[in-house]
Enzyme design. Sequence first.
Site, PDB file in Angstrom:
ATOM      1  NE  ARG A  16      -3.120  -5.293   5.923  1.00 53.69           N
ATOM      2  CZ  ARG A  16      -3.845  -3.959   5.855  1.00 53.69           C
ATOM      3  NH1 ARG A  16      -4.915  -3.670   6.156  1.00 53.69           N
ATOM      4  NH2 ARG A  16      -3.204  -2.698   5.436  1.00 53.69           N
ATOM      5  CG  HIS A  50      -3.213   1.009   9.884  1.00 53.04           C
ATOM      6  ND1 HIS A  50      -3.644   0.135   9.223  1.00 53.04           N
ATOM      7  CD2 HIS A  50      -3.999   2.015   9.607  1.00 53.04           C
ATOM      8  CE1 HIS A  50      -4.941   0.175   8.580  1.00 53.04           C
ATOM      9  NE2 HIS A  50      -5.366   1.628   9.254  1.00 53.04           N
ATOM     10  CD  GLU A  71      -6.766   2.842   3.650  1.00 54.64           C
ATOM     11  OE1 GLU A  71      -7.055   3.897   4.299  1.00 54.64           O
ATOM     12  OE2 GLU A  71      -7.614   1.808   3.486  1.00 54.64           O
ATOM     13  CG  ASN A  89      -6.576  -1.456   2.220  1.00 50.78           C
ATOM     14  OD1 ASN A  89      -6.300  -2.717   2.037  1.00 50.78           O
ATOM     15  ND2 ASN A  89      -6.359  -0.652   3.259  1.00 50.78           N
ATOM     16  CE1 TYR A 116     -13.490  -0.858   4.172  1.00 52.43           C
ATOM     17  CE2 TYR A 116     -11.384   0.251   3.269  1.00 52.43           C
ATOM     18  CZ  TYR A 116     -12.095  -0.627   4.360  1.00 52.43           C
ATOM     19  OH  TYR A 116     -11.515  -1.013   5.264  1.00 52.43           O
ATOM     20  CD  GLU A 131      -7.840  -1.628   5.534  1.00 54.42           C
ATOM     21  OE1 GLU A 131      -8.905  -0.672   5.416  1.00 54.42           O
ATOM     22  OE2 GLU A 131      -6.808  -1.417   6.185  1.00 54.42           O
TER      23      GLU A 131
HETATM   24  O1  IFM Z   1     -10.927   1.943   9.633  1.00 54.78           O
HETATM   25  C1  IFM Z   1     -10.104   2.246   8.327  1.00 54.78           C
HETATM   26  C2  IFM Z   1      -8.831   1.593   8.070  1.00 54.78           C
HETATM   27  O2  IFM Z   1      -7.973   2.312   9.157  1.00 54.78           O
HETATM   28  C3  IFM Z   1      -8.209   2.054   6.869  1.00 54.78           C
HETATM   29  N1  IFM Z   1      -9.005   1.773   5.642  1.00 54.78           N
HETATM   30  C4  IFM Z   1     -10.347   2.277   5.963  1.00 54.78           C
HETATM   31  C5  IFM Z   1     -11.010   1.819   7.314  1.00 54.78           C
HETATM   32  C6  IFM Z   1     -12.333   1.937   7.149  1.00 54.78           C
HETATM   33  O3  IFM Z   1     -12.670   3.366   7.115  1.00 54.78           O
END
Ligand code: IFM
Length: 461
Positions: free
Chosen positions: A74, A118, A163, A290, A292, A367
């Site tokens: 990706r 992006h 995002e 995405n 985290y 992500e």
């Molecule tokens: O590096 C970023 C990415 O560009 C977008 N999503 C989160 C990642 C980590 O912060």
Amino acid sequence: MRIPSDFLLGAATAAYQIEGAAHQDGRTSSIWDTFSHTPGRTWNGDTGEVAADHYHRLEADLDLMASLGLEAYRFSISWPRVQPGGSGALNDLGVAFYSRLVDGLLARGIRPIATLYHWDLPQELEDAGGWPERDTAERFGEYAARIVEVLGDRVAMWTTLNEPWCSAFLGYGSGSHAPGRTNGASALAAMHHLNLAHGIAVPEIRRAARNAPQVSATLNFHVARARDENAEDAVRRIDALANRSFTGPILNGDYPDDLILDTAGVTDWQFVRSGDLEKISAPIDLLGVNYYSTVTVSEWDGRSPRTGNDGHKGAGGSPWPGSEHVEFHPQPGPQTDMGWNIAPDALEELLLRLHAEHPEQPLLVTENGAAFRDEVVDGRVRDSERERYIEEHLAATLRAREAGADVRGYMVWSLLDNFEWGYGYAKRFGIVHVDYDSQVRTVKDSGRRFASWIQSRELAG
Ligand code: IFM
């Protein structure tokens, strides 16, 4: 744990974070060039001028991807590289780079997943008003059509935006991302025009592609936890601003009523015009997820000192227009080098929630990954924390799939260490280490493990 054979495993990157060659072969500046060259905006004054020099190391990086056995890659297309200035004809040299990338992937049996945006808006479009201006959405639709016309014979998976929450609320609200503006009303207008840009682009992609494309948008979800029994409203507010501001119009064809009410003191919402929501809610084939970490929130009591730590780098403004009184609390549990807590169960919960709310919507984890302080010792990076992080999150994804969520794959963030926006090169997310002096790549232990899962289709943990 078995990894189903039709579950796609790959890695993700973004143009400005890895390519470098920022002013080569006709590429013009994006808002991130301008922002990162402005003193005080990024850690150490770092910029994406050279980054991981991927532009010049394409063949070797393709071989690296093949050596890991990636099934999908990706990447994002730099708008100012392929359409300098953000309007008019495409730049042949810029297009040639992505054409070589796509051909190189296909030759190695790796499926290309292309993201059109992006975060690297051509600076000229920002000078004309940026995302708070409606015309930027029109420009995006035109760019999407043109680039899909030339790559859409070989790329079958397209993502409009990555995002958009960050583009709107960090770019125009908190000011911690490019272009660094701090105005709540502008952030909300940007949010709508990003949604509109997505909606305009979807039919353009379908029209221009020559191979039944899978079209998606990628959202970064905030999984909000209540700090105490009085915090339910704070959770609702953050969920509205961070998540439903995009899933609402894209998947339901409407903005949530509570979001409109919460922000009524900031904007009159006149930026939404008749017909917009029909465009924005054009069906998509995949929703990119995405994820985290989580956030813990409560109502601020108006007295105690505020942490303001919502996991995003502060820069003066607020990314939460109309909900500035929501307080963010330090996250319990182990954390990554970003200070983000590690909570794989929340990914499973998120995927199941999305499935419950949108049962027909296929999902793709576009992500997930972690920054840790890595060191190369004797030619090896022993990043066991990242290995564990990825394994636990991949397992959580597979559990959600087993429980019924239609999750089609998992893309680790990131293939390479890279320019982590406001944090510059201080944070390393790669499963491959990059020595920024020599540009030598070293596959980390996590990269080897990831490769072994792809090969065995078995998770030990
Ligand atoms: O590096 C970023 C990415 O560009 C977008 N999503 C989160 C990642 C980590 O912060």
